[in-house]
Design a protein around this motif. Structure first.
Motif, PDB file in Angstrom:
ATOM      1  N   TRP A 127      92.444  42.284   5.041  1.00 49.74           N
ATOM      2  CA  TRP A 127      92.964  40.933   4.850  1.00 49.74           C
ATOM      3  C   TRP A 127      91.924  40.082   4.137  1.00 49.74           C
ATOM      4  O   TRP A 127      90.745  40.124   4.478  1.00 49.74           O
ATOM      5  CB  TRP A 127      93.312  40.307   6.194  1.00 49.74           C
ATOM      6  CG  TRP A 127      94.379  41.046   6.928  1.00 49.74           C
ATOM      7  CD1 TRP A 127      94.220  42.036   7.851  1.00 49.74           C
ATOM      8  CD2 TRP A 127      95.784  40.870   6.784  1.00 49.74           C
ATOM      9  NE1 TRP A 127      95.428  42.489   8.296  1.00 49.74           N
ATOM     10  CE2 TRP A 127      96.412  41.794   7.663  1.00 49.74           C
ATOM     11  CE3 TRP A 127      96.576  40.025   6.007  1.00 49.74           C
ATOM     12  CZ2 TRP A 127      97.791  41.893   7.767  1.00 49.74           C
ATOM     13  CZ3 TRP A 127      97.951  40.114   6.118  1.00 49.74           C
ATOM     14  CH2 TRP A 127      98.550  41.036   6.996  1.00 49.74           C
ATOM     15  N   LEU A 181      88.440  43.026   6.881  1.00 51.62           N
ATOM     16  CA  LEU A 181      88.420  41.632   6.462  1.00 51.62           C
ATOM     17  C   LEU A 181      87.538  41.476   5.237  1.00 51.62           C
ATOM     18  O   LEU A 181      86.424  42.022   5.186  1.00 51.62           O
ATOM     19  CB  LEU A 181      87.877  40.735   7.580  1.00 51.62           C
ATOM     20  CG  LEU A 181      88.646  40.696   8.897  1.00 51.62           C
ATOM     21  CD1 LEU A 181      87.868  39.873   9.919  1.00 51.62           C
ATOM     22  CD2 LEU A 181      90.044  40.122   8.704  1.00 51.62           C
ATOM     23  N   CYS A 202      84.927  40.318  15.524  1.00 54.29           N
ATOM     24  CA  CYS A 202      85.194  41.544  14.757  1.00 54.29           C
ATOM     25  C   CYS A 202      85.045  42.792  15.619  1.00 54.29           C
ATOM     26  O   CYS A 202      85.840  43.731  15.515  1.00 54.29           O
ATOM     27  CB  CYS A 202      84.254  41.619  13.552  1.00 54.29           C
ATOM     28  SG  CYS A 202      84.618  40.435  12.235  1.00 54.29           S
ATOM     29  N   ILE A 223      90.331  36.602   3.462  1.00 57.10           N
ATOM     30  CA  ILE A 223      90.192  35.313   4.128  1.00 57.10           C
ATOM     31  C   ILE A 223      89.582  34.306   3.153  1.00 57.10           C
ATOM     32  O   ILE A 223      88.466  34.506   2.663  1.00 57.10           O
ATOM     33  CB  ILE A 223      89.285  35.426   5.376  1.00 57.10           C
ATOM     34  CG1 ILE A 223      89.690  36.619   6.253  1.00 57.10           C
ATOM     35  CG2 ILE A 223      89.280  34.115   6.140  1.00 57.10           C
ATOM     36  CD1 ILE A 223      91.105  36.594   6.737  1.00 57.10           C
ATOM     37  N   VAL A 235      87.638  45.559  14.081  1.00 56.93           N
ATOM     38  CA  VAL A 235      87.662  45.483  12.624  1.00 56.93           C
ATOM     39  C   VAL A 235      86.969  46.722  12.065  1.00 56.93           C
ATOM     40  O   VAL A 235      85.877  47.086  12.513  1.00 56.93           O
ATOM     41  CB  VAL A 235      86.953  44.199  12.142  1.00 56.93           C
ATOM     42  CG1 VAL A 235      86.803  44.194  10.632  1.00 56.93           C
ATOM     43  CG2 VAL A 235      87.705  42.965  12.620  1.00 56.93           C
ATOM     44  N   ILE A 295      89.860  32.151  10.053  1.00 55.33           N
ATOM     45  CA  ILE A 295      90.917  33.142   9.831  1.00 55.33           C
ATOM     46  C   ILE A 295      92.240  32.508  10.231  1.00 55.33           C
ATOM     47  O   ILE A 295      92.442  32.152  11.400  1.00 55.33           O
ATOM     48  CB  ILE A 295      90.673  34.416  10.661  1.00 55.33           C
ATOM     49  CG1 ILE A 295      89.290  34.999  10.343  1.00 55.33           C
ATOM     50  CG2 ILE A 295      91.762  35.449  10.379  1.00 55.33           C
ATOM     51  CD1 ILE A 295      88.906  36.172  11.223  1.00 55.33           C
TER      52      ILE A 295
END
Length: 212
Positions: free
Chosen positions: A72, A104, A134, A74, A139, A90
Motif C-alpha cells: 500500500w 507499505l 508494523c 501511503i 507488515v 495511514i
C-alpha cells in the motif's frame, strides 16, 4: 493492462558510496567492462537483520518470498523535513483493507533531494509507534524514499527503529519515482544482490500496478 514502474535510483558517481570506473575498453581489450564499488547501504538498497544484530540472518539468507508482495502506498508528503511518520498517517480505508503480509511504501517526495545534504540530514522518518505498529500488523516490507528509516545522525534513534523493524519487516530504503504510480496498491518486487553474509545490498525495486 498492468503498468510497471521502476522505483530504483540510478547509480552514478555522484551517489555517495558508489563508484564506477572503466576496467576494459573495446578499442584496447575487445569489450567494455567496468569495476563497480558499492557501500552496502548506498542508493536504493535493503537491510538484513544482521545490520543491527537483531539476528544473524544475512541478506542472502532472507527467503525470496519476502521480497515480493502486495504493498500500500501511503501519502506522507505533508510530514516534511525531520518529521515523524506515525500510524495515524495511514488512512483508515487502507488500515481496513490491510492484511498480514502486505507491505507499505511511504511517499514523502524525499527522493528529489538525492545528492544534497538535506537528503541525509533532514529526512522524514519512521516513528517508534509506527515501527511497533508494523510489527504488530505483520507488515512484510516497508519502503521509504530517504536513505534510512530513521535519523542517521541520531545513533540511539536509528538503532531503535531498525531493531524494531528488523524483527520481522524487510526494509527498503532509497526509493524514488513513487509519484509515477497511478494507484495506492501495487505488487512490490524488491530484489537485493545476493551477497554472502551481507548486512545489506543494493536492490532493483519495481512496482506492478496490477490492482488498477
Amino acid at each position: 493492462m498492468s503498468g510497471i514502474v521502476d522505483l530504483t535510483l540510478t547509480y552514478t558517481n555522484d551517489v555517495a558510496g558508489f563508484s564506477k570506473e572503466a576496467s576494459k575498453v573495446l578499442d584496447v581489450d575487445g569489450w567494455n567492462a567496468s569495476t563497480l564499488t558499492f557501500y552496502s547501504h548506498c542508493g536504493t538498497h535493503m537491510d538484513a537483520p544482521i545490520h543491527f544484530n537483531v539476528s544473524n540472518q544475512t541478506i542472502d539468507e532472507i527467503p525470496v518470498s519476502n521480497f515480493v508482495g502486495k504493498a500500500w502506498v501511503i501519502d506522507a508528503r505533508h510530514v516534511g523535513s525531520k518529521g515523524l511518520i506515525k500510524p495515524e498517517h495511514i488512512h483508515q480505508d487502507i488500515k481496513d483493507k490491510f492484511v498480514a503480509g502486505d507491505g507499505l511504501i511511504f511517499w514523502t517526495g524525499w527522493s528529489k533531494y538525492v545528492n544534497t545534504p538535506k537528503y541525509r540530514d533532514e529526512l522524514p522518518r519512521i516513528s517508534e509507534a509506527l515501527a511497533l505498529w508494523c510489527i504488530d500488523k505483520k507488515v512484510k516490507m516497508i519502503g521509504v524514499e530517504p536513505p534510512s528509516v530513521a535519523d542517521v545522525n541520531n545513533l540511539d534513534e536509528v538503532t531503535k527503529i531498525h531493531q524494531i523493524l528488523l524483527k520481522g519487516v524487510v526494509i527498503i530504503e532509497g526509493l524514488t519515482n513513487i509519484d509515477a504510480l497511478q494507484t495506492n496498491c501495487v505488487e512490490l518486487i524488491a530484489l537485493p544482490l545476493k551477497i554472502e553474509s551481507g548486512d545489506g545490498a543494493p536492490a532493483r525495486v519495481i512496482a506492478i500496478e496490477k490492482y488498477l
